[in-house]
Design a protein around this motif. Structure first.
Motif, PDB file in Angstrom:
ATOM      1  N   UNK A 100      -1.519  11.870   4.570  1.00 19.12           N
ATOM      2  CA  UNK A 100      -1.331  10.523   4.035  1.00 19.12           C
ATOM      3  C   UNK A 100      -2.618   9.984   3.430  1.00 19.12           C
ATOM      4  N   UNK A 101      -2.545   9.631   2.165  1.00 18.99           N
ATOM      5  CA  UNK A 101      -3.670   9.011   1.464  1.00 18.99           C
ATOM      6  C   UNK A 101      -3.140   7.840   0.642  1.00 18.99           C
ATOM      7  N   UNK A 102      -4.004   6.914   0.335  1.00 16.37           N
ATOM      8  CA  UNK A 102      -3.572   5.761  -0.458  1.00 16.37           C
ATOM      9  C   UNK A 102      -3.455   6.191  -1.919  1.00 16.37           C
ATOM     10  N   UNK A 140      10.565  -0.389  -9.200  1.00 11.21           N
ATOM     11  CA  UNK A 140      10.563   0.845  -9.982  1.00 11.21           C
ATOM     12  C   UNK A 140       9.176   1.484 -10.009  1.00 11.21           C
ATOM     13  N   UNK A 141       8.135   0.639 -10.089  1.00  7.04           N
ATOM     14  CA  UNK A 141       6.765   1.166 -10.091  1.00  7.04           C
ATOM     15  C   UNK A 141       6.471   1.903  -8.784  1.00  7.04           C
ATOM     16  N   UNK A 142       6.873   1.317  -7.674  1.00  5.13           N
ATOM     17  CA  UNK A 142       6.641   1.946  -6.369  1.00  5.13           C
ATOM     18  C   UNK A 142       7.463   3.225  -6.247  1.00  5.13           C
ATOM     19  N   UNK A 143       8.714   3.179  -6.703  1.00  5.79           N
ATOM     20  CA  UNK A 143       9.566   4.367  -6.621  1.00  5.79           C
ATOM     21  C   UNK A 143       8.989   5.531  -7.421  1.00  5.79           C
ATOM     22  N   UNK A 144       8.443   5.249  -8.590  1.00  5.51           N
ATOM     23  CA  UNK A 144       7.845   6.306  -9.400  1.00  5.51           C
ATOM     24  C   UNK A 144       6.629   6.917  -8.706  1.00  5.51           C
ATOM     25  N   UNK A 145       5.918   6.120  -7.923  1.00  5.23           N
ATOM     26  CA  UNK A 145       4.776   6.645  -7.178  1.00  5.23           C
ATOM     27  C   UNK A 145       5.224   7.532  -6.024  1.00  5.23           C
ATOM     28  N   UNK A 147       0.858  -1.180   0.000  1.00  3.61           N
ATOM     29  CA  UNK A 147       0.000   0.000   0.000  1.00  3.61           C
ATOM     30  C   UNK A 147       0.894   1.229   0.000  1.00  3.61           C
ATOM     31  N   UNK A 148       0.828   2.007  -1.069  1.00  4.12           N
ATOM     32  CA  UNK A 148       1.678   3.186  -1.234  1.00  4.12           C
ATOM     33  C   UNK A 148       0.913   4.409  -0.757  1.00  4.12           C
ATOM     34  N   UNK A 149       1.484   5.121   0.231  1.00  2.00           N
ATOM     35  CA  UNK A 149       0.863   6.315   0.779  1.00  2.00           C
ATOM     36  C   UNK A 149       1.545   7.574   0.240  1.00  2.00           C
ATOM     37  N   UNK A 191       7.036  12.911  -4.001  1.00  2.00           N
ATOM     38  CA  UNK A 191       6.813  13.214  -2.588  1.00  2.00           C
ATOM     39  C   UNK A 191       8.101  13.107  -1.786  1.00  2.00           C
ATOM     40  N   UNK A 192       8.934  12.126  -2.116  1.00  2.41           N
ATOM     41  CA  UNK A 192      10.195  11.946  -1.407  1.00  2.41           C
ATOM     42  C   UNK A 192      11.133  13.139  -1.636  1.00  2.41           C
TER      43      UNK A 192
END
Length: 255
Positions: free
Chosen positions: A210-212, A239-244, A203-205, A248-249
């Motif tokens: 914080x929202x999903x 890579x998919x998670x990092x792009x999401x 689950x990527x916040x 924000x990071x």
């Protein structure tokens, strides 16, 4: 049994007396025997959400409930800091929750020794926390959480303070333990590769509030995910998670 997180909102009052929304409209569930990982940039409310699920914080609105279980649920929690009692031996730490529940000495001995053996600390049952390495302390903390035979295991960045090699070994050990216990688990991490390595779903916040952003199903075998056979798909998920998270990071880093 299913753990349902429904319309959860959490607001705080900051030092300047302003209302701050930490979590906004969080909806997901954890199925029986499912390993769910929360990941996101600093300040996205991962630990806050875990503490709400664990009953350590109350949501401003929304609900967390266990569907399909009649009695009050039993929770096991492992924090980033191992929180072992320094005056108690490893065995005494592991059975602490059983003591609090009024378990007999015989039951404490049987269950305590079972989980010490499971985490590879049977030979250190009489040692004190100061005599253990960082990884061993975390294994003792995991054994203590498992000893109460929880309906849900909560883990808040349990390996983040460990060196890279020990962390990798602990991830492997955790999967071995999970395959033996099949506990429903909610796990918090900053580490994207760790999330992909462990999770059934990630689950990527987004950062505050914080929202999903997205829920990603990890369609890989539960073990040996980073082997040569699966490494390309493993890297694609990472890579998919990092792009999401990337945008924000970057914002969090500037702050």
């Amino acid at each position: 049994m299913k753990i349902v997180i429904e319309n959860v909102i959490k607001k705080f009052i900051d030092a300047k007396k302003n209302e701050v929304t930490a979590l906004n409209d969080i909806n997901f569930s954890i199925n029986e025997e499912e390993f769910v990982v929360l990941v996101g940039p600093s300040g996205c409310g991962k630990s806050t959400l875990l503490n709400i699920v664990g009953g350590l914080l109350s949501p401003t609105s929304g609900d967390v409930y266990f569907d399909g279980i009649e009695q009050d649920p039993t929770l096991g929690i492992v924090f980033q800091e191992n929180a072992l009692f320094p005056w108690r031996t490893v065995f005494q730490n592991v059975v602490y929750g059983l003591e609090e529940r009024g378990a007999s000495k015989k039951e404490q001995k049987e269950i305590g020794n079972h989980y010490l053996d499971m985490v590879g600390l049977a030979d250190f049952r009489d040692a004190y926390p100061k005599q253990l390495s960082g990884g061993m302390k975390q294994r003792a903390g995991i054994a203590r959480a498992l000893a109460v035979e929880p309906d849900l295991l909560l883990m808040d960045e349990p390996f983040s303070a460990l060196d890279a090699q020990t962390r990798t070994l602990m991830q492997e050990e955790l999967l071995t333990i999970w395959n033996r216990t099949r506990l429903s688990t909610l796990y918090v991490t900053h580490n994207i590769q760790e999330a992909v390595y462990l999770a059934d779903r990630v689950i990527v916040l987004s950062r505050h509030p914080g929202q999903i952003k997205q829920i990603i199903h990890i369609d890989l075998p539960k073990t040996k995910r980073n082997s040569e056979e699966h490494i390309q798909q493993f890297n694609r998920y990472s890579e998919e998670i990092w792009e999401l998270i990337r945008h924000d990071a970057q914002k969090a880093l500037k702050e």
